[in-house]
Scaffold this motif. Structure first.
Motif, PDB file in Angstrom:
ATOM      1  N   ILE A 128      20.482  34.877   7.683  1.00  0.00           N
ATOM      2  CA  ILE A 128      20.777  36.132   6.994  1.00  0.00           C
ATOM      3  C   ILE A 128      21.460  35.796   5.675  1.00  0.00           C
ATOM      4  O   ILE A 128      22.495  35.132   5.652  1.00  0.00           O
ATOM      5  CB  ILE A 128      21.679  37.042   7.839  1.00  0.00           C
ATOM      6  CG1 ILE A 128      20.978  37.414   9.151  1.00  0.00           C
ATOM      7  CG2 ILE A 128      22.058  38.303   7.058  1.00  0.00           C
ATOM      8  CD1 ILE A 128      21.833  38.264  10.075  1.00  0.00           C
ATOM      9  N   SER A 129      20.865  36.239   4.579  1.00  0.00           N
ATOM     10  CA  SER A 129      21.451  36.028   3.256  1.00  0.00           C
ATOM     11  C   SER A 129      22.337  37.219   2.918  1.00  0.00           C
ATOM     12  O   SER A 129      21.877  38.357   2.887  1.00  0.00           O
ATOM     13  CB  SER A 129      20.340  35.868   2.204  1.00  0.00           C
ATOM     14  OG  SER A 129      20.880  35.827   0.907  1.00  0.00           O
ATOM     15  N   ALA A 130      23.618  36.940   2.666  1.00  0.00           N
ATOM     16  CA  ALA A 130      24.573  38.014   2.358  1.00  0.00           C
ATOM     17  C   ALA A 130      25.342  37.639   1.099  1.00  0.00           C
ATOM     18  O   ALA A 130      26.553  37.451   1.113  1.00  0.00           O
ATOM     19  CB  ALA A 130      25.519  38.240   3.536  1.00  0.00           C
TER      20      ALA A 130
ATOM     21  N   GLU B  26      23.434  43.221  -5.860  1.00  0.00           N
ATOM     22  CA  GLU B  26      22.210  44.016  -5.903  1.00  0.00           C
ATOM     23  C   GLU B  26      21.396  43.768  -7.169  1.00  0.00           C
ATOM     24  O   GLU B  26      20.171  43.686  -7.136  1.00  0.00           O
ATOM     25  CB  GLU B  26      22.561  45.513  -5.811  1.00  0.00           C
ATOM     26  CG  GLU B  26      23.072  45.923  -4.445  1.00  0.00           C
ATOM     27  CD  GLU B  26      21.994  45.934  -3.395  1.00  0.00           C
ATOM     28  OE1 GLU B  26      20.812  45.791  -3.766  1.00  0.00           O
ATOM     29  OE2 GLU B  26      22.307  46.072  -2.212  1.00  0.00           O
TER      30      GLU B  26
ATOM     31  N   ASP C  91      17.627  35.341  -1.044  1.00  0.00           N
ATOM     32  CA  ASP C  91      17.325  36.624  -0.398  1.00  0.00           C
ATOM     33  C   ASP C  91      15.862  36.706   0.015  1.00  0.00           C
ATOM     34  O   ASP C  91      15.528  37.342   1.023  1.00  0.00           O
ATOM     35  CB  ASP C  91      17.654  37.779  -1.346  1.00  0.00           C
ATOM     36  CG  ASP C  91      19.154  37.996  -1.476  1.00  0.00           C
ATOM     37  OD1 ASP C  91      19.897  37.386  -0.700  1.00  0.00           O
ATOM     38  OD2 ASP C  91      19.564  38.765  -2.362  1.00  0.00           O
ATOM     39  N   ASP C  92      14.976  36.070  -0.758  1.00  0.00           N
ATOM     40  CA  ASP C  92      13.544  36.120  -0.443  1.00  0.00           C
ATOM     41  C   ASP C  92      13.159  35.110   0.623  1.00  0.00           C
ATOM     42  O   ASP C  92      12.253  35.348   1.426  1.00  0.00           O
ATOM     43  CB  ASP C  92      12.724  35.867  -1.713  1.00  0.00           C
ATOM     44  CG  ASP C  92      12.915  36.963  -2.748  1.00  0.00           C
ATOM     45  OD1 ASP C  92      12.948  38.130  -2.350  1.00  0.00           O
ATOM     46  OD2 ASP C  92      13.040  36.637  -3.936  1.00  0.00           O
TER      47      ASP C  92
ATOM     48  N   ALA D 258      15.306  33.783   2.987  1.00  0.00           N
ATOM     49  CA  ALA D 258      15.992  34.051   4.250  1.00  0.00           C
ATOM     50  C   ALA D 258      15.181  35.003   5.113  1.00  0.00           C
ATOM     51  O   ALA D 258      14.341  35.766   4.634  1.00  0.00           O
ATOM     52  CB  ALA D 258      17.381  34.627   3.972  1.00  0.00           C
TER      53      ALA D 258
ATOM     54  N   LYS E  17       8.972  34.748   8.892  1.00  0.00           N
ATOM     55  CA  LYS E  17      10.383  35.080   9.107  1.00  0.00           C
ATOM     56  C   LYS E  17      10.659  35.329  10.592  1.00  0.00           C
ATOM     57  O   LYS E  17       9.830  35.899  11.309  1.00  0.00           O
ATOM     58  CB  LYS E  17      10.777  36.299   8.273  1.00  0.00           C
ATOM     59  CG  LYS E  17      10.661  36.057   6.766  1.00  0.00           C
ATOM     60  CD  LYS E  17      11.087  37.271   5.975  1.00  0.00           C
ATOM     61  CE  LYS E  17      10.907  37.047   4.470  1.00  0.00           C
ATOM     62  NZ  LYS E  17      11.779  35.995   3.961  1.00  0.00           N
TER      63      LYS E  17
ATOM     64  N   LYS F 144      19.300  39.491  -7.707  1.00  0.00           N
ATOM     65  CA  LYS F 144      18.988  39.024  -6.362  1.00  0.00           C
ATOM     66  C   LYS F 144      18.589  37.556  -6.422  1.00  0.00           C
ATOM     67  O   LYS F 144      17.547  37.222  -6.996  1.00  0.00           O
ATOM     68  CB  LYS F 144      17.868  39.867  -5.767  1.00  0.00           C
ATOM     69  CG  LYS F 144      17.635  39.587  -4.303  1.00  0.00           C
ATOM     70  CD  LYS F 144      16.636  40.547  -3.708  1.00  0.00           C
ATOM     71  CE  LYS F 144      15.230  40.215  -4.185  1.00  0.00           C
ATOM     72  NZ  LYS F 144      14.194  40.951  -3.436  1.00  0.00           N
TER      73      LYS F 144
ATOM     74  N   SER G 107      22.731  43.379   1.994  1.00  0.00           N
ATOM     75  CA  SER G 107      23.187  43.737   0.652  1.00  0.00           C
ATOM     76  C   SER G 107      24.598  43.257   0.384  1.00  0.00           C
ATOM     77  O   SER G 107      24.950  42.940  -0.757  1.00  0.00           O
ATOM     78  CB  SER G 107      23.108  45.253   0.468  1.00  0.00           C
ATOM     79  OG  SER G 107      23.899  45.919   1.445  1.00  0.00           O
TER      80      SER G 107
ATOM     81  N   ARG H 122      17.711  39.905   4.589  1.00  0.00           N
ATOM     82  CA  ARG H 122      18.588  40.062   3.428  1.00  0.00           C
ATOM     83  C   ARG H 122      19.582  41.178   3.695  1.00  0.00           C
ATOM     84  O   ARG H 122      19.199  42.301   4.030  1.00  0.00           O
ATOM     85  CB  ARG H 122      17.787  40.391   2.170  1.00  0.00           C
ATOM     86  CG  ARG H 122      18.694  40.633   0.963  1.00  0.00           C
ATOM     87  CD  ARG H 122      17.909  41.085  -0.256  1.00  0.00           C
ATOM     88  NE  ARG H 122      18.801  41.266  -1.405  1.00  0.00           N
ATOM     89  CZ  ARG H 122      19.414  42.403  -1.699  1.00  0.00           C
ATOM     90  NH1 ARG H 122      19.212  43.477  -0.941  1.00  0.00           N
ATOM     91  NH2 ARG H 122      20.218  42.479  -2.742  1.00  0.00           N
TER      92      ARG H 122
END
Length: 404
Positions: free
Chosen positions: A237-239, A243, A250-251, A253, A137, A246, A258, A256
């Motif tokens: 950035i995963s937005a 919650e 998100d994993d 990117a 990452k 998921k 919220s 992450r």
């Protein structure tokens, strides 16, 4: 109320909307309760009751469900989004609202839903390939020159990111690429938007959506999209803003967030906070320099108070006395040495004089030389008629041998 086939209504005698709704209520109540096979796509608790939505596992058909607090004990522990369940439901028609929902009377867990099972299998496969590893990452830059944003047109997610990021750093620049964020068009449109941002050389990419049902979030767990994001050298950035469910994005990117608002906080620093940090750093630096100067000033004052600086001539005078003392000592030693050497010289002179031939001459003796300069030490060394030179105390006397 009894319902008829509707032959009592006509353009002249139309039913009221209330009568139609009450008739539907009668028909629906006659159905009673039934068991259905469904997959949970939405699940939320409010006031002790559960409100959700389920879909047909094979068809694109969804209905709302309600589980009242009184029947909550019949719900299996841990049930939620994506679970495939067997439900005993009783259709319920809300006469005033004209809305159909299913009251859940009983529930049995039938295992993970088909979609969730596929996503879980993909999660394990991508994790085994290392696509989730922290080492791969990339951290977003502290202050990006340009931020790429992929989101739906005129969406709340777009407004949240732009508003909050601009509020934090007014000079931030955005390149917004719109794409569908749900449905069949979502994956190709999001990939195309990412391609355009990569070609524009933005510093960081934000993919944003304002949450949604489990089913609506499926594009963000699509393998093609995930591998495209993983191949980017630009931080992502995963937005997605959900919650409970998921998505796999998100994993994959790099970061992450919220919510879209959280993404705005992560993509740029807060100018007010940075100014406070600069002010604090400047204050601490100023204080440190002031302390350093005060310390050096105190050291200088202490040095000034030392006798050598307070009365500098004292040192000179003390050394001047030492110099005079050493000079006088040198003179005394020199005089003593000269006197001793003078006495020794007179003694040597007397010794030399005592041993000198002149001393012998002074006592009346003479030294005889031939004319050639040869010393005459014996009468046999001369013959009659030889010229001689006699050296006496006061000079030389010429002589001739008359008798050998």
């Amino acid at each position: 109320m009894s319902a008829t086939a509707g032959n009592d209504s006509s353009p002249e005698t139309p039913w009221s909307l209330r009568k139609l709704s009450e008739s539907l209520d009668v028909y629906i109540n006659r159905l009673g309760s039934v068991w259905i096979d469904a997959e949970i796509t939405q699940w939320g608790v409010s006031g002790g009751h559960v409100y959700g939505r389920v879909k047909d596992p094979e068809e694109d058909v969804t209905v709302d469900i309600t589980i009242w607090r009184s029947t909550r004990e019949k719900i299996p522990d841990g049930v939620g989004h994506g679970d495939r369940v067997l439900l005993k439901v009783k259709p319920n028609w809300y006469v005033r609202g004209g809305k159909l929902s299913m009251n859940v009377l009983d529930m049995r867990l039938a295992g993970l839903g088909e979609l969730l099972a596929k996503i879980e299998a993909l999660r394990l496969a991508l994790a085994a390939e290392g696509l989730f590893d922290p080492e791969r990452k990339n951290a977003p830059p502290f202050l990006p020159r340009c931020v790429g944003l992929v989101t739906a047109r005129d969406s709340d997610a777009e407004k949240d990111v732009l508003h909050n990021a601009t509020a934090r750093w007014p000079e931030v620049q955005f390149q917004v690429e719109h794409a569908s964020v749900q449905g069949d068009r979502a994956v190709p449109e999001i990939i195309a938007a990412v391609d355009r941002l990569e070609a524009s050389a933005v510093d960081v990419i934000v993919i944003a959506r304002g949450g949604g049902d489990f089913q609506h979030l499926l594009p963000f767990s699509d393998e093609v999209l995930l591998r495209r994001v993983a191949a980017l050298d630009i931080p992502v950035i995963s937005a997605i803003g959900h919650e409970a469910d998921k998505p796999l994005l998100d994993d994959v990117a790099d970061v992450r967030a919220s919510t879209p608002t959280d993404a705005a906080k992560r993509v740029v620093p807060d100018v007010a906070e940075e100014r406070l940090r600069l002010t604090d750093a400047r204050s601490r630096l100023t204080q440190r320099v002031a302390n350093l100067i005060d310390g050096e000033r105190q050291r200088l004052d202490m040095m000034r108070q030392r006798p050598v600086l307070a009365m500098p001539l004292t040192v000179v005078d003390r050394h001047a006395e030492d110099v005079l003392r050493l000079v006088q000592r040198g003179v005394d030693v020199t005089d003593t040495l000269l006197s001793l050497q003078g006495s020794r010289l007179e003694s040597l002179r007397a010794s030399v004089r005592a041993l000198s031939p002149q001393a012998t001459l002074d006592r009346g003796y003479a030294i005889v030389h031939k004319a050639s300069g040869e010393l005459v030490s014996s009468p046999q060394s001369v013959t009659k008629g030889d010229a001689l030179r006699l050296r006496v105390k006061d000079g030389d006397i010429a002589a001739e041998v008359t008798d050998s």
